[in-house]
Design a protein around this motif. Structure first.
Motif, PDB file in Angstrom:
ATOM      1  N   GLN A  96      -2.620 125.266  53.472  1.00 20.76           N
ATOM      2  CA  GLN A  96      -1.626 125.514  54.536  1.00 20.76           C
ATOM      3  C   GLN A  96      -2.293 126.471  55.340  1.00 20.76           C
ATOM      4  O   GLN A  96      -2.585 126.389  56.967  1.00 20.76           O
ATOM      5  N   PHE A  97      -1.851 127.542  55.432  1.00 14.99           N
ATOM      6  CA  PHE A  97      -2.040 128.529  56.086  1.00 14.99           C
ATOM      7  C   PHE A  97      -3.146 129.442  56.475  1.00 14.99           C
ATOM      8  O   PHE A  97      -3.354 129.333  57.762  1.00 14.99           O
ATOM      9  N   VAL A  98      -3.931 128.719  55.530  1.00 16.29           N
ATOM     10  CA  VAL A  98      -5.472 129.723  55.795  1.00 16.29           C
ATOM     11  C   VAL A  98      -6.303 128.841  56.662  1.00 16.29           C
ATOM     12  O   VAL A  98      -7.427 129.262  56.960  1.00 16.29           O
ATOM     13  N   ASN A  99      -5.631 127.205  56.294  1.00 16.09           N
ATOM     14  CA  ASN A  99      -6.326 126.441  57.753  1.00 16.09           C
ATOM     15  C   ASN A  99      -5.208 126.022  58.492  1.00 16.09           C
ATOM     16  O   ASN A  99      -5.939 125.305  59.482  1.00 16.09           O
ATOM     17  N   LEU A 100      -4.889 126.719  59.113  1.00 17.53           N
ATOM     18  CA  LEU A 100      -3.773 127.203  60.506  1.00 17.53           C
ATOM     19  C   LEU A 100      -4.965 126.914  61.528  1.00 17.53           C
ATOM     20  O   LEU A 100      -5.623 128.348  61.111  1.00 17.53           O
ATOM     21  N   PRO A 101      -4.718 126.768  62.968  1.00 15.57           N
ATOM     22  CA  PRO A 101      -5.592 126.525  63.275  1.00 15.57           C
ATOM     23  C   PRO A 101      -5.586 127.793  64.774  1.00 15.57           C
ATOM     24  O   PRO A 101      -4.642 128.282  65.278  1.00 15.57           O
ATOM     25  N   TRP A 102      -6.999 127.995  64.790  1.00 21.15           N
ATOM     26  CA  TRP A 102      -6.742 129.566  65.099  1.00 21.15           C
ATOM     27  C   TRP A 102      -8.040 130.110  66.900  1.00 21.15           C
ATOM     28  O   TRP A 102      -8.915 129.211  66.178  1.00 21.15           O
ATOM     29  N   PRO A 103      -7.587 129.562  67.817  1.00 19.33           N
ATOM     30  CA  PRO A 103      -8.554 129.622  69.056  1.00 19.33           C
ATOM     31  C   PRO A 103      -9.137 130.943  69.929  1.00 19.33           C
ATOM     32  O   PRO A 103     -10.017 131.017  70.652  1.00 19.33           O
ATOM     33  N   ASP A 104      -9.354 131.843  68.936  1.00 16.91           N
ATOM     34  CA  ASP A 104      -9.998 133.435  68.747  1.00 16.91           C
ATOM     35  C   ASP A 104     -11.089 132.837  69.485  1.00 16.91           C
ATOM     36  O   ASP A 104     -11.863 132.972  70.098  1.00 16.91           O
ATOM     37  N   ARG A 105     -12.473 132.028  68.795  1.00 17.44           N
ATOM     38  CA  ARG A 105     -13.847 131.791  68.507  1.00 17.44           C
ATOM     39  C   ARG A 105     -13.772 131.038  69.519  1.00 17.44           C
ATOM     40  O   ARG A 105     -14.900 131.297  70.475  1.00 17.44           O
TER      41      ARG A 105
END
Length: 331
Positions: A96-105
């Motif tokens: 779940q942690f590694v699949n948190l959504p990060w919008p940087d890309r």
């Protein structure tokens, strides 16, 4: 929320972990002390009754019961059941942690591929990023207690600037019994296609890259929703919990120090305090507490994910990147 101690163990030193054992926030002591004192209280109460309040005949019956509980308590496979369960929970927590959504890309792609120095171009980029952040916010509202308390209604989402009033009306007009986190993804795709038709995105390859990255972002959000929807089977959680507490309920009776004069095997010494039983309770029950805390990392425990921080960070980084884009264009 999240307790960070990496700086404390940056260097391996002699007895270097002793500082961690003294911490309270996020510690096993904070999680377990209530159950630990309850176990000690029940054990002590039964020991006092056995030593001072039972008759000799009653003591003999109690001693037989104690020996019986001690013999068969070891047949409960606590180590196997609990170990496998904790491993499953920890793996699920890390996924779940590694699949948190990060919008940087997506921020990089939007600032690079959506062109236009005018006000409309700026508004277009900001709107696309707002849809990205709105998608993750809707997911976090669904899975995180802290975020839901911060945004209990869609009115709060509008007031925070993640959605306009007109978008709110359109969002509410879509009747669905399911979570509508996918709606901003549709808005993003339509707006990006419009930008391509207007020449703001120069070719179809750039548009395809942006849409693919948005689909990847949506997949992260959908995965978090799936983890929240389908948890570890309840029956397994019940089996593990019952195994641990049944084992220690039997230990309250079976680990009593019996009268040495009766010459029971293993009871030739009366120490009053069951040191190793208490350690066993601390380790096994603590192991179970670890699983209880990690099974849902979107609550408000000490080591749960700081989802509100994620929302604020993503929003701030989105704004900062757009400002940096204008600064570069101006020079």
């Amino acid at each position: 929320m999240t307790v960070t101690y990496s700086s404390k163990v940056a260097n391996a030193t002699f007895f270097g972990f002793h500082q961690l054992l003294l911490k309270w926030r996020g510690s096993i002591y904070k999680l377990l002390y209530r159950e630990f004192f309850l176990f000690i209280g029940l054990y002590t109460a039964l020991s006092v009754i056995y030593r001072f309040f039972l008759t000799d005949i009653q003591k003999r019956y109690f001693e037989k019961l104690s020996l019986y509980c001690d013999r068969y308590a070891e047949q409960i496979p606590v180590t196997f059941v609990l170990g496998f369960y904790v491993t499953l929970v920890v793996n699920r927590w890390w996924n779940q942690f590694v699949n948190l959504p990060w919008p940087d890309r997506l921020m990089l792609l939007i600032s690079s591929n959506v062109h236009g120095r005018d006000e409309y171009g700026r508004l277009l980029r900001r709107t696309l990023m707002r849809y990205v952040n709105l998608t993750s916010l809707l997911i976090f509202r669904s899975v995180s207690t802290a975020v839901y308390k911060r945004f209990p209604t869609m009115d709060h989402v509008v007031e925070a600037g993640f959605m306009t009033s007109d978008e709110r009306k359109l969002f509410d007009s879509l009747q669905s019994p399911h979570l509508k986190y996918w709606v901003p993804v549709i808005w993003f795709g339509n707006l990006a296609s419009k930008a391509r038709a207007e020449g703001r995105i120069r070719d179809n390859v750039d548009l395809q890259i942006m849409l693919n990255e948005m689909n990847r972002y949506r997949s992260w959000c959908g995965l978090l929703f799936g983890y929240d929807w389908v948890g570890i089977p309840l029956v397994y959680t019940q089996v593990v919990t019952l195994a641990v507490y049944t084992f220690f309920f039997a230990c309250i009776i079976g680990r009593q120090f019996l009268d040495p004069s009766q010459a029971y095997t293993g009871h030739d010494l009366d120490l009053y305090i069951p040191i190793f039983t208490l350690l066993q309770f601390f380790f096994y029950a603590g192991w179970l507490k670890v699983a209880e805390q990690l099974i849902n990392p979107f609550g408000e425990d000490d080591d749960d994910f700081e989802t509100n921080w994620c929302i604020d960070r993503n929003l701030q980084v989105s704004s900062s990147q757009m400002i940096s884009f204008y600064y570069i264009l101006g020079h």
